[in-house]
Design a protein around this motif. Structure first.
Motif, PDB file in Angstrom:
ATOM      1  N   ALA A 106       0.849  -1.189   0.000  1.00 21.61           N
ATOM      2  CA  ALA A 106       0.000   0.000   0.000  1.00 21.61           C
ATOM      3  C   ALA A 106       0.888   1.244   0.000  1.00 21.61           C
ATOM      4  O   ALA A 106       1.910   1.278   0.695  1.00 21.61           O
ATOM      5  N   THR A 109       1.801   2.641   3.381  1.00 19.02           N
ATOM      6  CA  THR A 109       2.492   1.742   4.303  1.00 19.02           C
ATOM      7  C   THR A 109       3.385   0.800   3.508  1.00 19.02           C
ATOM      8  O   THR A 109       2.964  -0.312   3.154  1.00 19.02           O
ATOM      9  N   HIS A 140      -3.101  -6.056   6.337  1.00 23.50           N
ATOM     10  CA  HIS A 140      -4.018  -4.927   6.163  1.00 23.50           C
ATOM     11  C   HIS A 140      -4.485  -4.751   4.729  1.00 23.50           C
ATOM     12  O   HIS A 140      -5.679  -4.735   4.452  1.00 23.50           O
ATOM     13  N   HIS A 141      -3.524  -4.564   3.807  1.00 24.71           N
ATOM     14  CA  HIS A 141      -3.904  -4.040   2.496  1.00 24.71           C
ATOM     15  C   HIS A 141      -4.550  -5.062   1.590  1.00 24.71           C
ATOM     16  O   HIS A 141      -5.130  -4.710   0.568  1.00 24.71           O
ATOM     17  N   GLY A 303      -6.679   1.021   9.072  1.00 27.81           N
ATOM     18  CA  GLY A 303      -6.513  -0.274   8.412  1.00 27.81           C
ATOM     19  C   GLY A 303      -6.835  -1.428   9.342  1.00 27.81           C
ATOM     20  O   GLY A 303      -7.399  -2.440   8.929  1.00 27.81           O
TER      21      GLY A 303
END
Length: 378
Positions: A106, A109, A140-141, A303
């Motif tokens: 991401a 990040t 997260h992403h 996130g």
């Protein structure tokens, strides 16, 4: 150059088979391949998986690795009940880690950010199955589960988290968590293994919370606090988030690895009723001010919260997890691991609408086999 993850069919072949050779009719890799392809096509339970195997004929069965008819539901029940779930989760977790490594990071990040979060298999819990609360590490992403660990019914997530952390690559990665897991030993383990953390602080750490609140209520002389703000409008709401960071507690607090603290405020207005909701939470992080800018910390905390929508909602709605009532042996955890793997596979393949993807694979099962690494000859 980013490497592609290992084909799933090879991962299934590496899972140790607990059965004795005598009387073994189906290979373990073929059984797991069938289960995964059936899930890709929207078949959720082990009885539905057995039905899927019968629906598409001998050509697909042979491609999956079956030399006889595909297994019945009783056979799948036996396999999933007795297979070593730790081995299954370790192999599938390693594969999921390679999936995350193969996808672009991401923009906000660059490092891999992982959320530690728990989820209960509600249907299995109602049936009295043990270990139905799973503590997971989620990227997260992409919303991919990197590892999961069943929490013993007599303990809680705080006890189980060290076991989960041992299963993860932490070096160069960021771990986010809610207040329950904001514990000294968790912070110490993460920084000792070369990772960083972003932790929410609430009343279970009263002294730390009081210290952070005081920093922002009465800023010390010379404290250079930085702020960031986002505003989102949608779904009938206006949501504003404000974050302020400070390094004032460095050298004062003995919290392991602490380099910054933050205050995060959320102000939500429901447009239809004009009702307002205000929330203020505090947090700590081991990210330096240069790496953990206010904008980045805001993205990391958000996130973490979005995991509910990215993964848990998909597991409950598309894959009907909360209504699954499997309860014997290792079945709940093994089926959950297969759900995680299926979602990870779809994310890696670029699908954002999981339900639509499952309908497509049900209509074209050859695509499901190709996705796990099996190429069918014309």
């Amino acid at each position: 150059m980013i490497a592609h993850p290992r084909p799933l069919i090879e991962v299934f072949a590496a899972i140790p088979d607990f059965r004795k050779p005598r009387g073994k009719r189906h290979s373990l890799s073929a059984i797991f391949a069938l289960a995964c392809c059936a899930m890709l096509c929207g078949y959720r339970s082990y009885s539905a998986m057995a039905e899927w195997g019968r629906n598409y004929g001998a050509r697909l069965a042979q491609a999956l690795g079956f030399t006889h008819d595909t297994p019945c539901a009783a056979t799948l029940h036996t396999i999933f009940r007795h297979v070593n779930r730790d081995e299954v989760e370790a192999h599938l977790g390693a594969w999921a880690d390679s999936v995350v490594g193969s996808l672009p990071a991401a923009p906000e990040t660059p490092e891999v950010a992982m959320a530690l979060d728990g989820k209960t298999l509600r249907g299995s819990k109602k049936q009295g199955a043990p270990g139905t609360h799973l503590l997971s590490a989620l990227a997260h992403h992409v919303g991919v589960t990197l590892a999961q660990h069943a929490v013993d019914d007599k303990t809680n997530e705080i006890t189980a988290v060290e076991t989960l952390l041992c299963q993860l690559v932490l070096e160069g990665r960021i771990v986010t968590m809610d207040a329950l897991l904001t514990q000294r030993h968790v912070a110490q383990t993460i920084v000792d293994k070369g990772g960083d953390y972003v932790m929410i602080v609430k009343d279970n750490q009263p002294q730390l919370r009081a210290d952070i609140a005081l920093v922002f209520a009465l800023p010390p002389a010379g404290d250079r606090q930085e702020t960031a703000r986002t505003v989102d409008i949608g779904h009938g709401r206006i949501e504003q988030r404000n974050i302020t960071t400070s390094a004032a507690l460095v050298g004062y607090s003995d919290w392991p690895g602490l380099t910054q603290v933050f205050e995060l405020g959320r102000h939500v207005i429901t447009q239809k009723t004009t009702a307002e909701q205000v929330e203020v939470v505090y947090g700590v992080t081991s990210l330096s001010p240069e790496r953990g800018t206010p904008e980045r910390l805001l993205a990391l905390v958000r996130g973490h919260w979005q995991i509910e929508n990215q993964l848990h909602w998909v597991r409950d709605v598309t894959f009907d997890e909360d209504r699954s009532q499997v309860r014997c042996g290792n079945i709940p955890q093994v089926i959950a691991a297969l759900r995680n793997t299926t979602i990870g596979l779809l994310r890696w393949a670029g699908y954002s609408n999981m339900a639509a993807a499952c309908r497509r694979f049900a209509a074209q099962p050859d695509l499901a086999l190709a996705l796990i690494g099996i190429k069918l000859e014309n």
